[in-house]
Design a protein around this motif. Structure first.
Motif, mmCIF file in Angstrom:
data_model
loop_
_atom_site.group_PDB
_atom_site.id
_atom_site.type_symbol
_atom_site.label_atom_id
_atom_site.label_comp_id
_atom_site.label_asym_id
_atom_site.label_seq_id
_atom_site.Cartn_x
_atom_site.Cartn_y
_atom_site.Cartn_z
ATOM 1 N N ALA A 243 0.886 -1.196 -0.047
ATOM 2 C CA ALA A 243 0.202 0.024 -0.052
ATOM 3 C C ALA A 243 1.028 1.132 0.139
ATOM 4 C CB ALA A 243 -0.821 -0.073 1.252
ATOM 5 N N LYS A 244 1.849 1.283 0.799
ATOM 6 C CA LYS A 244 2.686 2.430 0.861
ATOM 7 C C LYS A 244 3.508 2.614 -0.413
ATOM 8 C CE LYS A 244 3.755 2.458 5.921
ATOM 9 N NZ LYS A 244 4.764 2.106 6.887
ATOM 10 N N LEU A 245 4.074 1.384 -1.262
ATOM 11 C CA LEU A 245 4.727 1.540 -2.580
ATOM 12 C C LEU A 245 3.736 2.165 -3.572
ATOM 13 C CD1 LEU A 245 6.862 -1.866 -2.802
ATOM 14 C CD2 LEU A 245 7.574 0.731 -2.458
ATOM 15 N N GLN A 246 2.474 1.846 -3.436
ATOM 16 C CA GLN A 246 1.421 2.179 -4.432
ATOM 17 C C GLN A 246 1.252 3.666 -4.217
ATOM 18 O OE1 GLN A 246 -1.995 -0.057 -4.088
ATOM 19 N NE2 GLN A 246 -1.710 -1.336 -5.721
ATOM 20 N N GLY A 247 1.228 4.156 -2.844
ATOM 21 C CA GLY A 247 1.267 5.567 -2.659
ATOM 22 C C GLY A 247 2.520 6.145 -3.161
ATOM 23 N N LEU A 248 3.748 5.853 -3.242
ATOM 24 C CA LEU A 248 4.824 6.153 -3.727
ATOM 25 C C LEU A 248 4.892 6.102 -5.124
ATOM 26 C CD1 LEU A 248 7.397 4.935 -0.982
ATOM 27 C CD2 LEU A 248 6.447 7.192 -1.199
ATOM 28 N N ALA A 249 4.505 5.099 -5.767
ATOM 29 C CA ALA A 249 4.424 5.165 -7.388
ATOM 30 C C ALA A 249 3.900 6.390 -8.133
ATOM 31 C CB ALA A 249 3.967 3.695 -7.672
ATOM 32 N N ALA A 250 4.373 6.801 -8.899
ATOM 33 C CA ALA A 250 3.555 7.876 -9.618
ATOM 34 C C ALA A 250 2.834 7.335 -11.029
ATOM 35 C CB ALA A 250 4.630 8.841 -10.083
#
Length: 176
Positions: free
Chosen positions: A158-165
């Motif tokens: 979930a954090k990685l999805q938030g970081l991905a542009a």
């Protein structure tokens, strides 16, 4: 040592022993009387028994005297055959008892061996049960660790999805 020089405790002990001696003498006299009564009763019973058996003995003597020698020999042979049969039956019964005793010993030995084997199996079962319980605890621990790692993975994803542009944002950033 005289009685006047005895201590109080010794006098009490002497009196106790005297009382016990008198009690035992009384009991002995009673036992002697019972013995005499029993002997008299036994002698009376013996006399009655002898008086009852005397006519039978006389009858047997008369029968033996009146019968011929051949009849007496037949009865003697018959009695000898009966005795031989009874001895044979007794021997068979004794042999049967000995065989049963041997069988009982064999069964007892087998039971002892079975009991020992049963105890070994119970020990083994306890060991296996303990190992299974330990393995179950380890499985529960690993399952809970796996669940915790799964939760962490979901959080990290979930954090990685938030970081991905988004791709449109990446193109816009390239234009700058």
């Amino acid at each position: 040592r005289s009685l006047s020089t005895l201590s109080s405790a010794e006098l009490q002990r002497l009196q106790s022993l005297t009382d016990q001696c008198q009690d035992l003498e009384t009991r002995e006299a009673s036992a002697q009387e019972n013995l005499q009564n029993l002997r008299a009763s036994m002698e009376e019973r013996q006399a009655v028994l002898e008086s009852m058996l005397r006519p039978r003995l006389h009858a047997l003597e008369v029968e033996a005297a009146s019968e011929s020698q051949d009849v007496a020999l037949e009865k003697a042979e018959e009695a000898a055959q009966i005795r031989a049969r009874l001895e044979r039956e007794h021997q068979e019964a004794r042999d049967g008892a000995a065989a049963a005793a041997d069988e009982l010993r064999r069964v007892s030995v087998a039971c002892d061996k079975g009991r020992l084997e049963h105890e070994k199996l119970l020990t083994e079962e306890q060991r296996v049960t303990d190992n299974a319980a330990k393995a179950s605890v380890r499985v529960d621990k690993l399952t809970s660790e796996l669940g915790a790692q799964g939760n962490k993975k979901v959080e990290v994803d979930a954090k990685l999805q938030g970081l991905a542009a988004a791709p449109a944002e990446v193109e816009q950033c390239k234009g700058f």
